[in-house]
Design a protein around this motif. Structure first.
Motif, PDB file in Angstrom:
ATOM      1  N   SER A 141     -11.262   9.148  -5.506  1.00  0.00           N
ATOM      2  CA  SER A 141      -9.872   9.150  -5.640  1.00  0.00           C
ATOM      3  C   SER A 141      -9.491   9.849  -4.525  1.00  0.00           C
ATOM      4  CB  SER A 141      -9.494  10.025  -6.689  1.00  0.00           C
ATOM      5  OG  SER A 141      -9.862   9.653  -8.096  1.00  0.00           O
ATOM      6  N   GLY A 142      -8.200   9.311  -4.099  1.00  0.00           N
ATOM      7  CA  GLY A 142      -7.678  10.060  -3.025  1.00  0.00           C
ATOM      8  C   GLY A 142      -7.636   8.982  -1.777  1.00  0.00           C
ATOM      9  N   ASP A 143      -8.110   7.946  -1.737  1.00  0.00           N
ATOM     10  CA  ASP A 143      -8.092   6.986  -0.738  1.00  0.00           C
ATOM     11  C   ASP A 143      -6.952   6.304  -0.377  1.00  0.00           C
ATOM     12  OD1 ASP A 143     -10.501   7.411   0.793  1.00  0.00           O
ATOM     13  OD2 ASP A 143     -11.637   6.337  -1.085  1.00  0.00           O
ATOM     14  N   PRO A 144      -6.321   6.033   0.577  1.00  0.00           N
ATOM     15  CA  PRO A 144      -4.771   5.472   0.755  1.00  0.00           C
ATOM     16  C   PRO A 144      -4.792   3.916   0.325  1.00  0.00           C
ATOM     17  CG  PRO A 144      -5.791   5.797   2.998  1.00  0.00           C
ATOM     18  CD  PRO A 144      -6.937   6.401   1.999  1.00  0.00           C
ATOM     19  N   VAL A 145      -3.670   3.726  -0.366  1.00  0.00           N
ATOM     20  CA  VAL A 145      -3.366   2.263  -0.831  1.00  0.00           C
ATOM     21  C   VAL A 145      -2.263   1.758  -0.065  1.00  0.00           C
ATOM     22  CG1 VAL A 145      -2.778   0.763  -2.679  1.00  0.00           C
ATOM     23  CG2 VAL A 145      -4.456   2.642  -3.124  1.00  0.00           C
ATOM     24  N   ASN A 160      -0.093   5.626 -13.240  1.00  0.00           N
ATOM     25  CA  ASN A 160       0.844   5.522 -12.135  1.00  0.00           C
ATOM     26  C   ASN A 160       0.914   4.333 -11.382  1.00  0.00           C
ATOM     27  OD1 ASN A 160       1.704   8.303 -12.747  1.00  0.00           O
ATOM     28  ND2 ASN A 160       0.014   9.038 -11.353  1.00  0.00           N
ATOM     29  N   PHE A 161       2.062   3.768 -11.380  1.00  0.00           N
ATOM     30  CA  PHE A 161       1.897   2.380 -10.605  1.00  0.00           C
ATOM     31  C   PHE A 161       3.130   2.126  -9.958  1.00  0.00           C
ATOM     32  CE2 PHE A 161       4.373   1.614 -14.553  1.00  0.00           C
ATOM     33  CZ  PHE A 161       5.097   0.489 -14.061  1.00  0.00           C
ATOM     34  N   VAL A 162       3.006   0.810  -8.954  1.00  0.00           N
ATOM     35  CA  VAL A 162       4.127   0.827  -8.043  1.00  0.00           C
ATOM     36  C   VAL A 162       4.449  -0.771  -7.820  1.00  0.00           C
ATOM     37  CG1 VAL A 162       5.047   0.808  -5.576  1.00  0.00           C
ATOM     38  CG2 VAL A 162       3.853   2.902  -6.575  1.00  0.00           C
ATOM     39  N   ILE A 163       5.430  -1.196  -7.989  1.00  0.00           N
ATOM     40  CA  ILE A 163       5.822  -2.622  -8.021  1.00  0.00           C
ATOM     41  C   ILE A 163       6.595  -2.892  -6.625  1.00  0.00           C
ATOM     42  CG2 ILE A 163       6.754  -4.698  -8.910  1.00  0.00           C
ATOM     43  CD1 ILE A 163       6.163  -3.703 -11.750  1.00  0.00           C
ATOM     44  N   ILE A 164       6.138  -3.831  -5.872  1.00  0.00           N
ATOM     45  CA  ILE A 164       6.918  -4.150  -4.599  1.00  0.00           C
ATOM     46  C   ILE A 164       7.583  -5.722  -4.677  1.00  0.00           C
ATOM     47  CG2 ILE A 164       6.861  -4.451  -2.137  1.00  0.00           C
ATOM     48  CD1 ILE A 164       4.901  -2.415  -2.287  1.00  0.00           C
ATOM     49  N   VAL A 219       9.560  -1.139   2.530  1.00  0.00           N
ATOM     50  CA  VAL A 219       8.111  -1.015   3.114  1.00  0.00           C
ATOM     51  C   VAL A 219       7.568  -2.022   3.883  1.00  0.00           C
ATOM     52  CG1 VAL A 219       7.446   0.574   1.134  1.00  0.00           C
ATOM     53  CG2 VAL A 219       6.840  -1.708   0.980  1.00  0.00           C
ATOM     54  N   ASP A 220       6.893  -1.559   4.966  1.00  0.00           N
ATOM     55  CA  ASP A 220       6.036  -2.770   5.925  1.00  0.00           C
ATOM     56  C   ASP A 220       4.990  -3.099   5.515  1.00  0.00           C
ATOM     57  OD1 ASP A 220       8.564  -3.062   7.575  1.00  0.00           O
ATOM     58  OD2 ASP A 220       7.619  -1.273   8.644  1.00  0.00           O
ATOM     59  N   GLN A 221       4.476  -4.246   5.928  1.00  0.00           N
ATOM     60  CA  GLN A 221       3.041  -4.566   5.563  1.00  0.00           C
ATOM     61  C   GLN A 221       2.073  -3.455   6.128  1.00  0.00           C
ATOM     62  OE1 GLN A 221       1.184  -8.003   7.611  1.00  0.00           O
ATOM     63  NE2 GLN A 221       0.542  -8.830   5.329  1.00  0.00           N
ATOM     64  N   GLY A 222       1.190  -3.031   5.349  1.00  0.00           N
ATOM     65  CA  GLY A 222       0.248  -1.983   5.910  1.00  0.00           C
ATOM     66  C   GLY A 222       0.629  -0.492   5.778  1.00  0.00           C
ATOM     67  N   GLN A 223       1.882  -0.297   5.219  1.00  0.00           N
ATOM     68  CA  GLN A 223       2.492   0.877   4.827  1.00  0.00           C
ATOM     69  C   GLN A 223       1.561   1.675   3.796  1.00  0.00           C
ATOM     70  OE1 GLN A 223       6.356   1.283   5.284  1.00  0.00           O
ATOM     71  NE2 GLN A 223       6.602   3.079   4.169  1.00  0.00           N
ATOM     72  N   ILE A 224       1.302   3.085   3.644  1.00  0.00           N
ATOM     73  CA  ILE A 224       0.781   3.639   2.622  1.00  0.00           C
ATOM     74  C   ILE A 224       1.669   3.928   1.712  1.00  0.00           C
ATOM     75  CG2 ILE A 224      -0.557   5.470   2.097  1.00  0.00           C
ATOM     76  CD1 ILE A 224      -1.693   5.722   4.609  1.00  0.00           C
ATOM     77  N   ILE A 225       1.580   3.349   0.471  1.00  0.00           N
ATOM     78  CA  ILE A 225       2.454   3.574  -0.770  1.00  0.00           C
ATOM     79  C   ILE A 225       1.934   4.410  -1.666  1.00  0.00           C
ATOM     80  CG2 ILE A 225       3.407   1.274  -0.288  1.00  0.00           C
ATOM     81  CD1 ILE A 225       1.856   0.485  -2.605  1.00  0.00           C
ATOM     82  N   GLY A 226       0.727   4.898  -1.651  1.00  0.00           N
ATOM     83  CA  GLY A 226       0.037   5.840  -2.759  1.00  0.00           C
ATOM     84  C   GLY A 226      -1.480   5.898  -2.532  1.00  0.00           C
TER      85      GLY A 226
END
Length: 341
Positions: free
Chosen positions: A247-251, A270-274, A298-305
């Motif tokens: 766990s913990g690696d950036p998404v 926990n989830f995110v929809i873009i 958000v930009d492409q490649g930006q860490i969201i979670g």
């Protein structure tokens, strides 16, 4: 009064008489001096040349004036000889220096001609490559540029140039033609740049990168028919699972867009929809934490979670989905990845 006037007139006459006598005496003295000087210069001289042999003695007569004039003339000729000889030596040195400079200039000119020929060859290769590339992109360079594809051994024929003006060197005309050609190439190259920029923007608007950037990431479950890890039944897996065994690696967001949902679900955790352009949505589930909030751009490649193990999950992983409209599609068709399964 009459006596006084007479006295004054006598004094004036006496003064004028004395002045006239003084001038007369001065002129006589000057004349006498000139006469004496002329007699001195006019003095006769006899010059004898006595040879050592029994030859006849040579003698000639002259005067002091002629001798002095001859001596001055000889000195003048001698001084003039040394003066002009010095200037002749300086001129020869300058000529030799200019000759060496001329040789160096000619050598540089030969080198310039060679470089000009190499430049011509490079220009031909550039023109051919540019024409082929623009043809593939559907961009026309125009008639002038197309004429430049003619095979020839000089730039004038390559660029369909007109007759070279009188007094203009061939190399200068070639460089002018090359400059004109390059200026005509600016517009199509700018069009290519705009097209590439548009394509780059398009790639940032579609989910075209891996959501997990880690050398240990792998696809633990692909899209499509799979065996459910909990009940063992076959079912349609509507996404891709990425795992790094921890766990913990950036998404990261796989495309630029706007966050429309940040929440929790019993199944997805926990989830995110873009929301992206062109009717595309992406979902990132089982996160351990969020790095964005609802409504954020958000930009492409930006860490969201970060990768987590929330919801229905057998271990730390990221469940990733791609939706186009109401359809769920295989994310592997949009992601340029090479992962071990």
């Amino acid at each position: 009064m009459p006596k006084t006037q007479k006295a004054m007139k006598k004094m004036e006459k006496r003064a004028v008489s004395n002045l006239a006598q003084n001038f007369s005496s001065a002129f006589r003295s000057i004349g006498s001096a000139f006469v004496k000087l002329f007699r001195i210069f006019d003095s006769k001289l006899t010059i004898m040349i006595v040879p050592h042999s029994q030859s006849k003695v040579l003698n000639f007569q002259t005067n002091v004036f002629a001798l002095l004039f001859g001596l001055l003339l000889f000195i003048g000729i001698l001084v003039s000889f040394f003066y002009f000889n010095h200037h002749s030596i300086s001129a020869n040195m300058q000529i030799n220096s200019l000759t060496e400079q001329n040789r160096a200039t000619l050598a540089s000119l030969d080198e310039l001609r060679d470089e000009n020929a190499n430049l011509f060859q490079a220009a031909k290769r550039f023109q051919t490559s540019l024409s082929q590339s623009l043809s593939l992109l559907g961009i026309s360079q125009g008639e002038n540029t197309n004429n430049s594809t003619i095979s020839s051994s000089d730039l004038s024929s390559m660029f369909n140039s007109t007759e070279i003006a009188k007094g203009t060197t061939r190399e200068l005309a070639d460089i002018r033609e090359l400059t004109s050609y390059l200026e005509n190439s600016i517009e199509p190259i700018e069009q290519v740049g705009k097209m590439l920029k548009t394509q780059q923007n398009l790639f940032t608007e579609i989910p075209s990168i891996n959501p997990v950037k880690n050398p240990n990431v792998h696809v633990s479950m692909p899209f499509g028919p799979n065996v459910h890890p909990l009940n063992g039944n076959w079912y349609i897996h509507k996404g891709m699972d990425f795992s790094t065994w921890r766990s913990g690696d950036p998404v990261m967001a796989t495309a630029s867009g706007q966050v429309v949902t940040v929440g929790f679900d019993n199944s997805f955790g926990n989830f995110v929809i873009i929301k992206h352009n062109h009717g595309i949505y992406t979902r990132y589930a089982h996160l351990s934490s969020f790095r964005v909030k609802r409504g954020q751009l958000v930009d492409q490649g930006q860490i969201i979670g970060n990768i987590g193990n929330t919801g229905i999950s057998t271990g730390p992983h990221l469940h990733y989905e791609v939706h186009i409209g109401s359809d769920v599609v295989d994310p592997a068709k949009y992601i340029n990845i090479n992962l071990q399964k």
